[in-house]
Design a protein around this motif. Sequence first.
Motif, PDB file in Angstrom:
ATOM      1  N   UNK A 174       0.854  -1.179   0.000  1.00  0.00           N
ATOM      2  CA  UNK A 174       0.000   0.000   0.000  1.00  0.00           C
ATOM      3  C   UNK A 174       0.896   1.237   0.000  1.00  0.00           C
ATOM      4  N   UNK A 175       0.337   2.324  -0.433  1.00  0.00           N
ATOM      5  CA  UNK A 175       1.162   3.520  -0.553  1.00  0.00           C
ATOM      6  C   UNK A 175       1.389   4.127   0.825  1.00  0.00           C
ATOM      7  N   UNK A 176       2.619   4.418   1.147  1.00  0.00           N
ATOM      8  CA  UNK A 176       2.883   4.967   2.482  1.00  0.00           C
ATOM      9  C   UNK A 176       3.074   6.459   2.398  1.00  0.00           C
ATOM     10  N   UNK A 177       4.164   6.877   1.811  1.00  0.00           N
ATOM     11  CA  UNK A 177       4.362   8.324   1.666  1.00  0.00           C
ATOM     12  C   UNK A 177       4.485   8.593   0.175  1.00  0.00           C
ATOM     13  N   UNK A 178       4.768   9.820  -0.167  1.00  0.00           N
ATOM     14  CA  UNK A 178       4.930  10.118  -1.574  1.00  0.00           C
ATOM     15  C   UNK A 178       6.254   9.554  -2.057  1.00  0.00           C
ATOM     16  N   UNK A 179       6.182   8.439  -2.752  1.00  0.00           N
ATOM     17  CA  UNK A 179       7.416   7.726  -3.080  1.00  0.00           C
ATOM     18  C   UNK A 179       7.767   7.808  -4.549  1.00  0.00           C
ATOM     19  N   UNK A 180       7.068   8.605  -5.320  1.00  0.00           N
ATOM     20  CA  UNK A 180       7.300   8.553  -6.759  1.00  0.00           C
ATOM     21  C   UNK A 180       6.608   7.338  -7.326  1.00  0.00           C
ATOM     22  N   UNK A 181       6.803   7.098  -8.601  1.00  0.00           N
ATOM     23  CA  UNK A 181       6.069   5.995  -9.224  1.00  0.00           C
ATOM     24  C   UNK A 181       6.729   4.654  -8.953  1.00  0.00           C
ATOM     25  N   UNK A 182       5.952   3.603  -8.768  1.00  0.00           N
ATOM     26  CA  UNK A 182       6.534   2.269  -8.650  1.00  0.00           C
ATOM     27  C   UNK A 182       7.040   1.816 -10.019  1.00  0.00           C
ATOM     28  N   UNK A 183       7.840   0.751 -10.065  1.00  0.00           N
ATOM     29  CA  UNK A 183       8.322   0.255 -11.363  1.00  0.00           C
ATOM     30  C   UNK A 183       7.133  -0.105 -12.256  1.00  0.00           C
ATOM     31  N   UNK A 184       7.226   0.338 -13.509  1.00  0.00           N
ATOM     32  CA  UNK A 184       6.096   0.141 -14.420  1.00  0.00           C
ATOM     33  C   UNK A 184       6.183  -1.229 -15.106  1.00  0.00           C
ATOM     34  N   UNK A 189      -0.968   2.587  -9.328  1.00  0.00           N
ATOM     35  CA  UNK A 189      -0.060   3.457 -10.071  1.00  0.00           C
ATOM     36  C   UNK A 189       0.925   2.691 -10.933  1.00  0.00           C
ATOM     37  N   UNK A 190       0.485   1.549 -11.442  1.00  0.00           N
ATOM     38  CA  UNK A 190       1.288   0.842 -12.430  1.00  0.00           C
ATOM     39  C   UNK A 190       0.364   0.111 -13.389  1.00  0.00           C
ATOM     40  N   UNK A 191       0.850  -0.252 -14.577  1.00  0.00           N
ATOM     41  CA  UNK A 191      -0.041  -0.849 -15.576  1.00  0.00           C
ATOM     42  C   UNK A 191      -0.604  -2.188 -15.110  1.00  0.00           C
ATOM     43  N   UNK A 192      -1.688  -2.597 -15.729  1.00  0.00           N
ATOM     44  CA  UNK A 192      -2.255  -3.914 -15.444  1.00  0.00           C
ATOM     45  C   UNK A 192      -1.204  -4.968 -15.727  1.00  0.00           C
ATOM     46  N   UNK A 193      -1.022  -5.859 -14.764  1.00  0.00           N
ATOM     47  CA  UNK A 193      -0.043  -6.927 -14.958  1.00  0.00           C
ATOM     48  C   UNK A 193      -0.606  -7.920 -15.968  1.00  0.00           C
ATOM     49  N   UNK A 194       0.167  -8.226 -17.007  1.00  0.00           N
ATOM     50  CA  UNK A 194      -0.242  -9.255 -17.966  1.00  0.00           C
ATOM     51  C   UNK A 194      -1.514  -8.918 -18.723  1.00  0.00           C
ATOM     52  N   UNK A 234      -3.234 -12.195 -11.997  1.00  0.00           N
ATOM     53  CA  UNK A 234      -2.790 -10.951 -12.625  1.00  0.00           C
ATOM     54  C   UNK A 234      -3.222  -9.727 -11.824  1.00  0.00           C
ATOM     55  N   UNK A 235      -4.374  -9.814 -11.206  1.00  0.00           N
ATOM     56  CA  UNK A 235      -4.780  -8.678 -10.363  1.00  0.00           C
ATOM     57  C   UNK A 235      -3.856  -8.559  -9.154  1.00  0.00           C
ATOM     58  N   UNK A 236      -3.541  -9.721  -8.562  1.00  0.00           N
ATOM     59  CA  UNK A 236      -2.605  -9.670  -7.445  1.00  0.00           C
ATOM     60  C   UNK A 236      -1.257  -9.159  -7.948  1.00  0.00           C
ATOM     61  N   UNK A 237      -0.880  -9.611  -9.142  1.00  0.00           N
ATOM     62  CA  UNK A 237       0.371  -9.145  -9.742  1.00  0.00           C
ATOM     63  C   UNK A 237       0.377  -7.634  -9.968  1.00  0.00           C
ATOM     64  N   UNK A 238      -0.790  -7.075 -10.221  1.00  0.00           N
ATOM     65  CA  UNK A 238      -0.870  -5.621 -10.414  1.00  0.00           C
ATOM     66  C   UNK A 238      -0.620  -4.882  -9.103  1.00  0.00           C
ATOM     67  N   UNK A 239      -1.148  -5.457  -8.026  1.00  0.00           N
ATOM     68  CA  UNK A 239      -0.925  -4.811  -6.723  1.00  0.00           C
ATOM     69  C   UNK A 239       0.525  -4.962  -6.273  1.00  0.00           C
ATOM     70  N   UNK A 240       1.119  -6.110  -6.632  1.00  0.00           N
ATOM     71  CA  UNK A 240       2.466  -6.457  -6.185  1.00  0.00           C
ATOM     72  C   UNK A 240       3.454  -5.394  -6.624  1.00  0.00           C
ATOM     73  N   UNK A 241       4.265  -4.932  -5.747  1.00  0.00           N
ATOM     74  CA  UNK A 241       5.257  -3.900  -6.023  1.00  0.00           C
ATOM     75  C   UNK A 241       4.642  -2.554  -6.380  1.00  0.00           C
ATOM     76  N   UNK A 242       3.320  -2.477  -6.287  1.00  0.00           N
ATOM     77  CA  UNK A 242       2.696  -1.194  -6.582  1.00  0.00           C
ATOM     78  C   UNK A 242       2.696  -0.306  -5.356  1.00  0.00           C
ATOM     79  N   UNK A 243       1.980   0.799  -5.469  1.00  0.00           N
ATOM     80  CA  UNK A 243       1.836   1.682  -4.303  1.00  0.00           C
ATOM     81  C   UNK A 243       0.375   2.058  -4.206  1.00  0.00           C
ATOM     82  N   UNK A 244      -0.419   1.079  -3.831  1.00  0.00           N
ATOM     83  CA  UNK A 244      -1.850   1.289  -3.945  1.00  0.00           C
ATOM     84  C   UNK A 244      -2.351   2.289  -2.914  1.00  0.00           C
ATOM     85  N   UNK A 245      -3.138   3.216  -3.407  1.00  0.00           N
ATOM     86  CA  UNK A 245      -3.782   4.195  -2.553  1.00  0.00           C
ATOM     87  C   UNK A 245      -5.189   3.675  -2.324  1.00  0.00           C
TER      88      UNK A 245
END
Lengths: 337, 606
Positions: free
Chosen positions: A73-83, B278-283, B336-347
């Motif tokens: 989950x997003x904690x602070x303003x961290x910039x974008x995660x790896x795309x 804040x990242x594209x849909x995984x797969x 794939x949905x879990x993969x989308x959350x993974x390493x993301x920064x979900x608000x």
Amino acid sequence: MTSFRNGAVRVGLILIPAALLLSACSTDPQNVFDARSDFTQMIADLFWQIIWAAIVVFVLVQGALIYAIIRYRRRANQGLPPQVHGNTPLEIAWTIAPALVLAWIAVPTVQTIFRTYEVPTGPDVLTIEVIGRQFWWEYRYPGNNVVTATDLHVPVGRRVVLRITSDNVIHSYWVPKLAAKRDAIPGHVNTLWFTAKETGVYEGQCAEFCGLQHANMRLRVFVQEPAEFEQWLRRNAQPAPEPTTPEAQRGAQLVLQGTCAGCHAINGTNARGRVGPDLTHFASRSTIGGGILPNTPENLDRWLENPQAIKPGNLMNVVVTNPQERQAIIAYLQTLR
Amino acid sequence: MTVNVGQLGQAVAVRPTGIWSWVTTVDHKRIGILYGVTAFIFFLIGGIEALLIRLQLFVPGATLLTPDQYNQLFTMHGTTMIFLAVMPLNAAFLNYFVPLMIGARDVAFPRLNAFSYWCFLFGGILMNLSFFIGGAPDFGWFGYAPLTDRQFSPELRADFWAMGLQVLGVASLAAAFNFIVTIINMRAPGMTLMRMPPFVWMQFVTQWLLALALPPIAVALILLTFDRHFSTNFYLAQWGGDPILWQHLFWIFGHPEVYILILPAFGMISDILPTFARKPLFGYTFVVYSGIAIGFLGFIVWAHHMFATGMGPVADSAFAIATMLIAIPTGVKIFNWIGTLWMGQTVYKTPALFAVAFIAMFIIGGLSGVMHASPPADLQQTDSYFIVAHFHYVLFGGAIFGIMAGAYYWLPKVTGRLLDERLGKIHFWLMLIGFNLSFFPMHFVGLNGMPRRTYTYPAGFGWELMNQLETIGAFIIAISFLFFIYNVIKSVRSGEPAGANPWGAGTLEWSLPSPPPVYNFATVPVVRSLYPLWGGPNDSRLSSTQPAAAPADVHVHLPKPSYWPIVTAFGLTLAAAGIIFGYVLTGIGVLVLLASIYSWALEPAS
Ligand code: HEM
Ligand SMILES: [Cu+2]
């Protein structure tokens, strides 16, 4: 918050299997895990395999999801995660993984399917015809001249084959502990087979919606010692006994000459109706109204006074308003052992 | 109507107002709003029906409802939720957003689109009229023959049901063709199929399913109508018919129908998660192909609804394995949905909460689905409360949670104002708790032998406690929706302005002002990627408000308002109602229908 969620997850993970196991040990009358025949045992064994597979998958996938939710989950303003756009080897792996799990349950499933359809034959097999009515069950013991309703009697330890059909709408015969379930379909004959492991009374119920009183289309299976069963069968194959007391005789007259005989049959008399249950040995049955009331004189009185008040929409539209006539009829019906 | 976009600020952007403008509208956005509001009202009606059902089951032997009332309520609850709530709620999103997401100015056939809506409304009214005229349908949403044949259902109930469904079927079929053509033909330049947002893809698959699955049920209903009105015997065994024919025809429709209800939600989730992670849909490709695979497989598993009918070991095995296969593409989607959350920064804004709850609930519904796929196990589960638990985890935990995620996500685009986050979260938590309290115990009570569709149950079978929890849960759900309704009303009145792209999303609809202008895109956008608003120097996630494209001085053709769609839909409904109220009405209806089709055809389109 996080620890609360973690805690909730942990409690959930413990609670669900625990509740399942608890319901598995339950002796409630219609518990599907409490298998009391070879047929239901076979289903329960398969079912447990599937449940364990489901629990394992549940824990892994739900766990991964919850981990991702909490960890990423997003904690602070961290910039974008790896795309990241995807990962093909990973996709292939998680396509194969569910396929393997499914193979794990598909093989025993198919084996069990074929076993469920292996209907036993041979001279030792007891075959009974089951006919779904609106809203009660009729049983016929072929070759024995026995027709009865609601209560099914079978001997313990002997193979029983039910040949199930209907001449009206679709019903479904369901005895969770003994026989599982098969639909009763007009124009089709379905079979269920089972060998009861122990004596006792087992509850069951119509499982396919069949009209207004589907809810009260109950049934009971009496599993008896073979000798006891033979005795029951012999007695029920006899025509109805003649009434001896004057009151019962008057009751017999009312039943046989009144409207009752238009719908009910009593073997050995001129009552040949087929709409309602056969009454030849009515007094030996445990319930009235398709299983909704215990078969006592008081309940019978209520039933005859107004069956629609007790089970609205059942096909018995006759009322006996005169209390003395009701008493006479009850006296007669009680002689039908 | 030709509009000069140079003057759009004053000319067309001033929307026509008044009831009449809504009745004659052919604007896909207004039709979307009509769908949404109408379907939500039907959803509330279906919900009230559910609450009454649950009240009656609170204690054994309750007499709050008569058996007849109960049977009407559960039948109309199921029918309403499926045909009048979830399907048209999905259609609301379809209508409003698909053109915006593919960069189109409208749908391919705007008047046909209006016709779909009016058919839906009239079909729904026709069906519910039955409550006031002789009683509502009372045989379950599956309407199994021969219980629906005249012999066992002599009143008008089954006619209301059959005719209502036929009209609703026409609505969906017309929409299906309309949107298949729209999606194929009207995408903005550069929007290849593999650059379509997942929501558009899943709706595309859904529209194909509708186009292919609705004809079988139309046939089944026509045969039923013939049995009831013209003494044929398609479903009557004693005259050589077969009730199982109904079940095959019904489920050949009915199983794809389940995916019709849920695939749009898959699409919504697949658009919402990337925005908040804040990242594209995984797969993406796998999500698209698994959606198509689910669509195909959905057509070969219908008989798994019929394991208790005794089809024989070969058929049982084949349908069991086909059914289990569906779990594979479904699993792929979940991973794939879990993969989308993974390493993301979900608000975790409200839409994201609903989206992840959707996944969690859908996993449960999916697993109990696999349990049904095993025919021997199904001999204990089918027609018990275990089934009721299963399909509510899919249809409520899945479709409704998905739709709620979609509502919180996209409503700001429609109204121009943000919803209140605090109220949204209260709604979410109450609904999640109420939902699980209501439906999780149904697994246990079902395995403990409680049959479904029974207006009462005996005491002493170990069912009381679970039923009480379930009823309490249902009321918590109901309360949660009060928060939603209040939230929407409040935000429309005084919500914070949303701006073009409040979430920093990447798909095309967010490049427009909120609410979008009547003509959608002043200049047709050129699309170069799956997330046209992401990447590059003005990535909207970096600066959350992005100016809409400035209007250019070009001419935009907008279709003219028309009242022929509503007249045509009315004629069709009248013709159907004639089967119930007398064939004279059918005659009149057919005349109205023909006259209005004729006028429609001759009316200049713009
Ligand atoms: C407040 C939420 C809801 C509650 C408390 C609820 C409760 C119930 C209950 C108790 C039944 C079983 C009735 C019986 O077997 O006698 C039922 C049936 C059903 N429900 Fe729901 N439900 C809710 C929402 C939904 C939603 C959102 C859908 C989705 C499409 C839905 C679809 C159905 C269907 C198809 C049936 C089967 C009807 C039939 O047997 O013909 N329900 N519901
Ligand atoms: Cu029945």
